[in-house]
Design an enzyme around this catalytic site. Structure first.
Site, short mmCIF file in Angstrom:
data_model
loop_
_atom_site.label_atom_id
_atom_site.label_comp_id
_atom_site.label_asym_id
_atom_site.label_seq_id
_atom_site.Cartn_x
_atom_site.Cartn_y
_atom_site.Cartn_z
N ASP A 74 -0.85 -5.20 2.42
CA ASP A 74 -1.21 -4.24 3.26
C ASP A 74 -0.36 -4.08 5.23
OD1 ASP A 74 -2.50 -2.09 4.48
OD2 ASP A 74 -4.48 -3.29 4.02
N THR A 82 -5.85 1.60 9.98
CA THR A 82 -4.07 2.76 10.09
C THR A 82 -5.91 3.47 11.03
OG1 THR A 82 -2.80 2.00 8.56
CG2 THR A 82 -3.37 4.19 9.07
N GLU A 98 0.85 -1.10 -0.14
CA GLU A 98 -0.32 0.07 -0.09
C GLU A 98 0.89 1.54 0.10
OE1 GLU A 98 -2.73 0.44 3.21
OE2 GLU A 98 -3.65 2.33 1.99
N ILE A 103 -0.42 -2.20 7.29
CA ILE A 103 -1.85 -2.55 8.68
C ILE A 103 -2.62 -2.08 8.19
CG2 ILE A 103 -2.36 -1.01 10.44
CD1 ILE A 103 0.07 -0.37 11.23
N ASP A 104 -3.79 -3.24 8.15
CA ASP A 104 -5.42 -2.54 7.92
C ASP A 104 -5.96 -2.37 8.71
OD1 ASP A 104 -7.61 -2.40 5.65
OD2 ASP A 104 -8.26 -4.14 6.76
N ASP A 143 -6.48 -4.76 -0.01
CA ASP A 143 -7.89 -5.21 0.72
C ASP A 143 -8.32 -6.55 0.61
OD1 ASP A 143 -7.57 -1.96 2.10
OD2 ASP A 143 -8.71 -1.46 0.41
C1 IPD Z 1 -9.20 0.75 4.99
C2 IPD Z 1 -9.52 -0.51 5.50
C3 IPD Z 1 -11.32 0.27 6.03
C4 IPD Z 1 -11.77 0.41 4.41
C5 IPD Z 1 -11.35 1.70 3.94
C6 IPD Z 1 -9.61 0.96 3.48
P1 IPD Z 1 -6.69 1.19 5.63
O1 IPD Z 1 -7.48 0.55 5.26
O2 IPD Z 1 -9.77 -1.03 4.94
O3 IPD Z 1 -11.61 -0.12 6.47
O4 IPD Z 1 -13.06 1.31 4.61
O5 IPD Z 1 -11.74 1.50 2.62
O6 IPD Z 1 -9.06 2.02 3.01
O7 IPD Z 1 -6.23 2.40 4.91
O8 IPD Z 1 -6.99 1.37 7.22
O9 IPD Z 1 -5.49 0.20 5.05
CA CA Z 2 -2.82 0.40 5.11
CA CA Z 3 -6.11 -1.52 3.84
#
Ligand code: IPD
Ligand code: CA
Ligand code: CA
Length: 263
Positions: free
Chosen positions: A87, A92, A70, A89-90, A215
């Site tokens: 990813d 963030t 990412e 950290i999903d 994601d």
């Molecule tokens: C996000 C998370 C969030 C989702 C966003 C993503 P990130 O990823 O998964 O739940 O609603 O569309 O971008 O930015 O925390 O890696």
């Molecule tokens: Ca992320």
């Molecule tokens: Ca993500």
């Protein structure tokens, strides 16, 4: 399972665990945070540190593979069709506020098709894993989707891209359309964990627009291997597409009917 898949799976599991624990150690000590595509789209020093560690381990063990992650995009090497999609950290936004609901997601995608997916949630100490065709597991135990067949018994999750305005109206329209028809609608803030929660049956469905490959690469494989129906919304599902609906086979048409027709 092929021996070569097992070796890659074990590597990815060790790496996801190591990365998740690194992120967990940093949660109380965020360092700087800044924004990417817009005010709400943030990156912390932990995202970058975890990504750096994961990329460096992948490239030292699999120097011929590409990595798509990412924060730093794609590192292209040979065109052998193998791409690691990461990813770091999903979730963030959760992470940046000290909310312990986030994960690390690592997938090996071969010619556009996820082959191995690993997701680690360091606070729950839950490691999800799947190899295509071999089922899905959480902490070594097989998992499967819920048997819920009635919308009124269903708990659904959704999410939305932080800064994208493209889907704003549709996100709000869907929320209204589902309201009162399902048991609950949640926005937990980690699309990857949402897919894993469908996989282990904690929730009955998840949909979102405007997602990125990192994601969905690992989460969609974990969900499919747990018996989920994974589809795009108005498009075929692809790791490189934008939309996703993950649910069980009994709810999929009912959910799509609400999304498409508002009923
Ligand atoms: C996000 C998370 C969030 C989702 C966003 C993503 P990130 O990823 O998964 O739940 O609603 O569309 O971008 O930015 O925390 O890696
Ligand atoms: Ca992320
Ligand atoms: Ca993500």
């Amino acid at each position: 399972m092929e021996n070569s898949d097992l070796l890659v799976l074990n590597f990815a599991k060790g790496l996801a665990r190591e990365a998740g624990l690194l992120a967990k150690r940093k949660i109380g000590n965020l360092g700087w945070t800044h924004t990417k595509s817009g005010f709400y789209d943030i990156v912390t020093d932990a995202d970058l540190a975890v990504e750096k560690m994961v990329k460096s381990e992948i490239s030292s063990v699999f120097p011929e593979d590409s990595i798509l992650s990412e924060e730093t995009g794609e590192t292209k090497t040979l065109s052998n069709g193998r791409v690691w999609i990461v990813d770091p950290i999903d979730g963030t936004t959760n992470f940046s506020k000290g909310i312990p609901h986030f994960c690390v997601s690592i997938a090996l995608v071969i010619n556009g098709d996820p082959q191995i997916g690993v997701v680690y949630d360091p606070y729950m100490d839950e490691l999800y894993e799947a190899v295509k065709g071999n089922g899905a597991f959480m902490n070594g135990e097989p998992i499967s989707v819920s048997k819920t067949s009635e919308l009124k018994e269903a708990v659904l999750n959704t999410g939305y891209q932080y800064s994208a305005t493209e889907y704003r109206d549709i996100v709000l329209k869907n929320y209204v359309a589902f309201f009162g028809k399902v048991m609950a609608i949640r926005v937990f803030g980690s699309a990857v964990l949402d897919q894993c929660y469908v996989a282990n049956g904690r929730i009955d469905g998840f949909w979102e627009y405007s997602l990125k490959p990192w994601d969905v690469a690992a989460g969609s494989l974990v969900a499919k291997e747990a018996g989920a129906t994974v589809t795009g919304i108005g498009e075929n599902f692809s790791v490189y597409g934008k939309t996703i609906l993950v649910t069980n086979s009994k709810l999929v048409d009912k959910i799509l009917d609400i999304i498409n027709n508002g009923r």
